[in-house]
Design an enzyme around this catalytic site. Structure first.
Site, PDB file in Angstrom:
ATOM      1  N   GLU A  20      -2.586  10.155  -0.963  1.00  0.00           N
ATOM      2  CA  GLU A  20      -3.800   9.331  -1.062  1.00  0.00           C
ATOM      3  C   GLU A  20      -4.323   8.934   0.310  1.00  0.00           C
ATOM      4  O   GLU A  20      -5.535   8.843   0.518  1.00  0.00           O
ATOM      5  CB  GLU A  20      -3.500   8.079  -1.892  1.00  0.00           C
ATOM      6  CG  GLU A  20      -4.725   7.211  -2.200  1.00  0.00           C
ATOM      7  CD  GLU A  20      -5.028   6.172  -1.141  1.00  0.00           C
ATOM      8  OE1 GLU A  20      -6.100   5.540  -1.216  1.00  0.00           O
ATOM      9  OE2 GLU A  20      -4.197   5.967  -0.226  1.00  0.00           O
TER      10      GLU A  20
ATOM     11  N   ASP B 189       0.856  -1.195   0.000  1.00  0.00           N
ATOM     12  CA  ASP B 189       0.000   0.000   0.000  1.00  0.00           C
ATOM     13  C   ASP B 189       0.887   1.239   0.000  1.00  0.00           C
ATOM     14  O   ASP B 189       1.118   1.841   1.046  1.00  0.00           O
ATOM     15  CB  ASP B 189      -0.908  -0.015   1.230  1.00  0.00           C
ATOM     16  CG  ASP B 189      -1.856   1.171   1.253  1.00  0.00           C
ATOM     17  OD1 ASP B 189      -2.151   1.712   0.170  1.00  0.00           O
ATOM     18  OD2 ASP B 189      -2.294   1.574   2.356  1.00  0.00           O
TER      19      ASP B 189
ATOM     20  N   GLU C  92      -3.679  -0.277  -6.305  1.00  0.00           N
ATOM     21  CA  GLU C  92      -3.862   0.059  -4.894  1.00  0.00           C
ATOM     22  C   GLU C  92      -3.553  -1.139  -4.011  1.00  0.00           C
ATOM     23  O   GLU C  92      -3.328  -2.251  -4.501  1.00  0.00           O
ATOM     24  CB  GLU C  92      -5.313   0.551  -4.683  1.00  0.00           C
ATOM     25  CG  GLU C  92      -5.675   1.043  -3.307  1.00  0.00           C
ATOM     26  CD  GLU C  92      -4.752   2.109  -2.775  1.00  0.00           C
ATOM     27  OE1 GLU C  92      -3.680   1.717  -2.259  1.00  0.00           O
ATOM     28  OE2 GLU C  92      -5.090   3.317  -2.839  1.00  0.00           O
TER      29      GLU C  92
END
Length: 995
Positions: free
Chosen positions: A226, A192, A254
């Protein structure tokens, strides 16, 4: 029935047990292997021209060598390193030849890079100018972007610098591929979104390699921010590339887990999803997409910005498990693998190749909403993989048409077949007897066709109730055991359902054997499936949800299996012919007739009823046996029907009625004590029915069950309901094993007995085992709040309950003699937050290391407020940070930050106003000037006063001494505890204000 003993597919216990066990175990093991084992990366480091897996893995190790949230100094290092890596890639591919077109340089942590670098084949955008202000509910966000973009020119793109033009560029449009290079403050970000970042780097390398130039241009976006409100993607919307309407489609990469396979999370439509078909190892199902659509998944990705704000059509590919490592220090390269990297990279490469080479007009035209791209309109999609090898995708409209067709054709077909059977006098189902006329009068020949009609719903309900009861039991006794032992829970539920269903099926078959149990079971399943499919069809049409696609295939198998059950009856003799044969075989050699139960003539002669007559006949038979002795069984001449010998029931003598009615070899073809007319039923059709039912259930329901488990079983620490997880697992267990129901009465005792042992062992384990471990940690959320006015400093953990939190907190040396205060968490529903006096943080350097941090609290942030009527200017500056926020006790109706750019498609403030303004700066210690306006309250013409708190946040924990309270947790907390961030900042320092 001697022949059936050697029939390898006959409907007898041994073949049924072996074949069904092999099919179930084989398919379930295959699904588990696919789900748990990531396909190996190629041995060759360069399996495709322009791709280097070893290089990508090396990049990932550099990228994840520290926490790098937006508000950290290492984030600047990562950004500068990415720019240098991109320049190196383009230079190696002879695609640089860059010239600087502007005198505007972006200042980063370790050097200066030009804002735009051009070449004929690629352009680097070092975006240090895009600012954006947007609202999210009663929250307003001001963010200064630091995104990196690389434009790879397509063969059919406009020449020159088309992004500087006010007009829409010509050509087929471009494709966006995105990943975010920031991590959370408590995680290294390997999945991530480190793998996503290095995948984008490899795609840049691939498309700039000579010979690989795409037909459509590619924009590779590495966005920053993000993890906090999707700030980086929002900032991209303010860039000329995004506003030019050049882009049509996108691929977002993602990570919502920490390894495994990269799954197709969701997609916008059928047409764009088809480009994922080329993936060598596709993985995913539309159920996950409907989870987002239905609001069951609360977290979000940049996907919603690219689709919701810009109107692009695309896909979301992400890692999704294990969630216990997500946003923790276990999201590192040690616990992921090069195989996971290759899984995402290979899927992204094939998808991007398809999107960039598309020659259709699918993504052109249409009448878009304001500010969105004109790229046509797509259709709702249904998609899923099969064994990680094949990817199926088609329109939801097709699924709806198929659903409606099955709902109509299924019942009509069965009714027509039943009518034909009734017409030709072969509908033994629902027939208790057959009237027979002969010279001496009318008789009624018993058929016992109703026997077992209610059996399957009772068995199904009892077995399902048992599994649901287990869900309730676990939820009460050990609700979090699924977090570490999901497969123990699965094993318990599956074994419980199968054993209960088998035991009741066998017991019923011993007491009242019937040849139509399978047919009635399928009819009940068909009826239940029809009702379920009606509900699925409604969701397809009204809510555009495709998650029930498995029910269409499930019901299709049920329909075919039930139709076969009816078609089997055509192999029987007519009921009237059976009655004639019955009567004929009851006549003696001299033509005399023997009275029997059920006949009208015998009813006139005999007083007892039919059941009594049967008992008398049985008694007469028993009297013909040998006289009893001491060793004679208490059951006299009856053959024992134990679990150990019931498999040889075909050897047991037929009841007197069957012996009288049938001739050899017909007698041997009736199984056990079932109805005599069943002798001509085919013995092999059960296998066809089973193969129509079981594989569909296992493949489709099993896949969805595993996906659901992976997505939810470790979210309980986030406040998710354990009972919901257990109930869904119970439902999946029932759906998985329901196809066995029509066949369980032919099972031997061996498999159920083994499963009873499995059930007992897993039940005990699930009830008493500790639910967390070093590999499946309990996630707790840390934050430290410092009141800069009073010096009060409280560290806190948020988690699943006060007992667990107390156990963890009291392991800390600094908390030994403290009183812990706990309350319900305001941020996480269903969780508890406990706080204590924390070790003072050192996020701001003091004059001397020996001076306690609290003496420098006043310098952590400064502010000044100037008021004019019901408006005010708030000047805010934080030390060693680039993230602050302003909280108001009542909402402001408008806000503006000096230096903000054009808001584009965004609103600064929501309809109900904003009670909080979040501020992010790309430079350290930059002051913000925030203008706010509020509505008048009561009779105040000037709007009354406004009060609240100004808070600055610190996230950088790469130096372990910066936040000693957190470091103490990492050192002394139990190994089964993982620490994650509570919110944007690890440390919050606040001052109150009043206007």
């Amino acid at each position: 029935m001697k022949w059936s003993l050697y029939n390898p597919i006959g409907f007898t216990p041994l073949p049924v047990t072996i074949i069904t066990s092999i099919v179930y175990s084989g398919l379930l093991i295959t699904l588990l292997v696919i789900h748990l084992v990531v396909p190996s990366a190629p041995q060759n480091a360069t399996p495709v021209k322009g791709i280097n897996i070893s290089e990508a893995w090396g990049d990932l190790q550099v990228l994840t060598n520290g926490f790098h949230p937006y508000n950290s100094h290492r984030n600047d290092f990562v950004r500068d390193w990415l720019l240098r890596r991109i320049e190196t890639i383009l230079r190696e591919n002879k695609a640089s030849n860059a010239t600087t077109s502007l005198n505007d340089y972006g200042v980063v942590g370790h050097g200066r890079r030009p804002a735009v670098q051009y070449s004929d084949r690629a352009v680097i955008f070092n975006d240090m100018t895009s600012n954006v202000t947007f609202e999210s509910g009663r929250l307003s966000v001001y963010f200064e972007g630091t995104n990196i973009m690389v434009y790879v020119r397509g063969k059919e793109d406009d020449a020159g610098h088309w992004w500087t033009s006010q007009s829409k560029p010509n050509g087929p449009g471009g494709v966006l591929v995105n990943a975010h290079y920031d991590s959370v403050s408590t995680g290294y970000g390997a999945t991530d979104d480190g793998i996503g970042v290095v995948t984008v780097l490899q795609l840049i390398k691939f498309f700039t390699t000579p010979g690989n130039q795409p037909r459509k241009g590619v924009v590779a976006l590495l966005n920053n921010g993000e993890e906090d409100f999707l700030n980086g993607a929002n900032a991209f919307c303010a860039h000329p590339i995004a506003r030019s309407q050049f882009l049509r489609t996108f691929l977002n990469l993602e990570g919502a887990g920490a390894g495994g396979r990269a799954t197709l999370f969701r997609s916008t439509d059928t047409e764009v999803t088809k480009f994922y078909e080329g993936s060598k190892h596709p993985f995913g199902t539309v159920v996950s997409g409907d989870g987002f659509k239905g609001g069951f998944v609360r977290s979000q990705t940049d996907y919603i910005i690219f689709n919701g704000i810009l109107g692009l059509r695309g896909l979301d590919v992400a890692f999704m498990e294990p969630r216990s490592r997500y946003h923790t220090d276990q999201d590192d390269t040690r616990r992921t693998s090069i195989n996971s990297l290759w899984h995402m990279l290979s899927a992204a490469l094939s998808t991007m190749q398809g999107l960039t080479s598309d020659t259709s007009s699918t993504f052109e035209g249409g009448d878009p909403a304001k500010g969105k791209v004109s790229n046509g309109s797509g259709s709702d999609a249904v998609w899923f993989d099969l064994f990680g090898l094949v990817f199926a995708v088609f329109e939801l409209h097709t699924l709806f048409a198929l659903s409606v067709t099955l709902l109509v054709v299924g019942p009509v077909t069965l009714i027509v077949i039943s009518a034909i059977l009734f017409k030709i006098d072969k509908l033994y189902l629902f027939s208790s007897s057959k009237h027979h006329h002969h010279a001496e009068g009318d008789d009624t020949v018993g058929l016992q066709g109703w026997r077992g009609f209610f059996r399957y719903p009772v068995i199904f309900s009892a077995a399902s109730a048992g599994v649901v009861g287990l869900a309730f039991l676990l939820n009460q006794v050990n609700p979090f055991i699924v977090s570490s032992s999901p497969y123990a829970v699965w094993s318990m539920m599956l074994s419980a359902w199968l054993f209960i269903a088998w035991f009741l099926s066998r017991a019923s078959d011993i007491v009242r054997p019937t040849a139509v149990h399978r047919a009635y079971s399928l009819l009940w399943m068909f009826a239940g499936g029809w009702v379920a499919l009606v509900l699925v069809t409604v969701t397809e049409e009204r809510f555009h949800l495709a998650a029930g696609y498995f029910m269409v295939f499930y019901f299709g198998g049920l329909f075919l299996a039930t139709m076969i059950a009816l078609l089997e009856l055509f192999g029987l003799s007519k009921k009237s012919q059976y009655a004639d044969e019955y009567e004929g075989n009851l006549n003696g050699q001299d033509g005399s007739r023997s009275p029997r139960s059920g006949s009208i003539s015998s009813a006139r002669l005999l007083a007892p009823g039919r059941e009594e007559q049967t008992q008398e006949t049985d008694a007469e038979d028993n009297e013909q046996e040998d006289e009893p002795v001491e060793t004679t069984s208490l059951l006299r001449g009856r053959v024992a029907s134990t679990f150990a010998n019931y498999t040889s029931r075909s050897h047991v003598g037929k009841p007197p009625e069957a012996e009288e009615v049938l001739e050899e070899p017909k007698k041997g073809r009736v199984y056990g004590y079932e109805q005599p007319w069943s002798w001509s039923l085919p013995a092999w059709t059960w296998l066809l029915q089973f193969l129509l039912l079981a594989p569909v259930a296992i493949v489709f329901v099993g896949q969805i069950g595993l996906l659901f488990m992976s997505a939810t079983y470790q979210t309980l620490s986030d406040g998710s309901s354990p009972f919901t997880v257990y109930m869904v697992m119970a439902i999946v267990s029932v759906l998985l094993l329901a196809p066995l129901g029509p066949f369980l009465h032919r099972y031997t005792f061996h498999v159920p007995t083994f499963l009873l042992c499995v059930f007992a062992g897993t039940l005990i384990y699930n009830l008493i085992a500790f639910p967390f471990s070093a590999n499946n940690r309990l996630k707790l959320y840390f934050i430290q709040r410092v009141d800069l006015d009073t010096g009060i400093n409280r560290a806190s953990l948020t988690g699943i309950g006060r007992p667990v939190l107390n156990e963890v907190i009291y392991t800390l040396p600094s908390v030994a003699a403290q009183a812990i205060s706990c309350a319900e968490s305001e941020r996480f529903t269903g969780l508890t937050e406990c706080s204590w006096d924390g070790i003072p943080p050192r996020v701001v350097a003091t004059i001397h290391p020996e001076i306690p941090p609290l003496y420098g609290y006043a310098d952590w942030l400064t502010y000044n407020i100037t008021r004019t009527g019901n408006e005010a200017q708030i000047h805010v500056k934080g030390t060693n940070t680039r993230n602050c926020k302003i909280q108001f006790n009542r909402p402001v109706s408008d806000m503006r930050v000096e230096g903000a750019g054009d808001d584009g498609p965004f609103k600064r403030v929501g309809e109900d106003g904003s009670k909080e303004i979040r501020l992010w700066s790309r430079t350290w210690e930059k002051p913000w000037n925030v203008h706010v306006r509020w509505e008048a309250s009561g009779g105040d013409n000037d709007g009354g006063g406004l009060d609240g708190h100004i808070i600055c946040l610190w996230n950088d924990e790469n130096k372990r001494t910066t936040i000693p309270a957190l470091e103490e947790l990492r050192r002394f907390a139990p190994v089964w505890v993982g620490i994650s961030k509570h919110s944007d900042g690890l440390v919050e320092g606040s001052k109150s204000f009043f206007i």
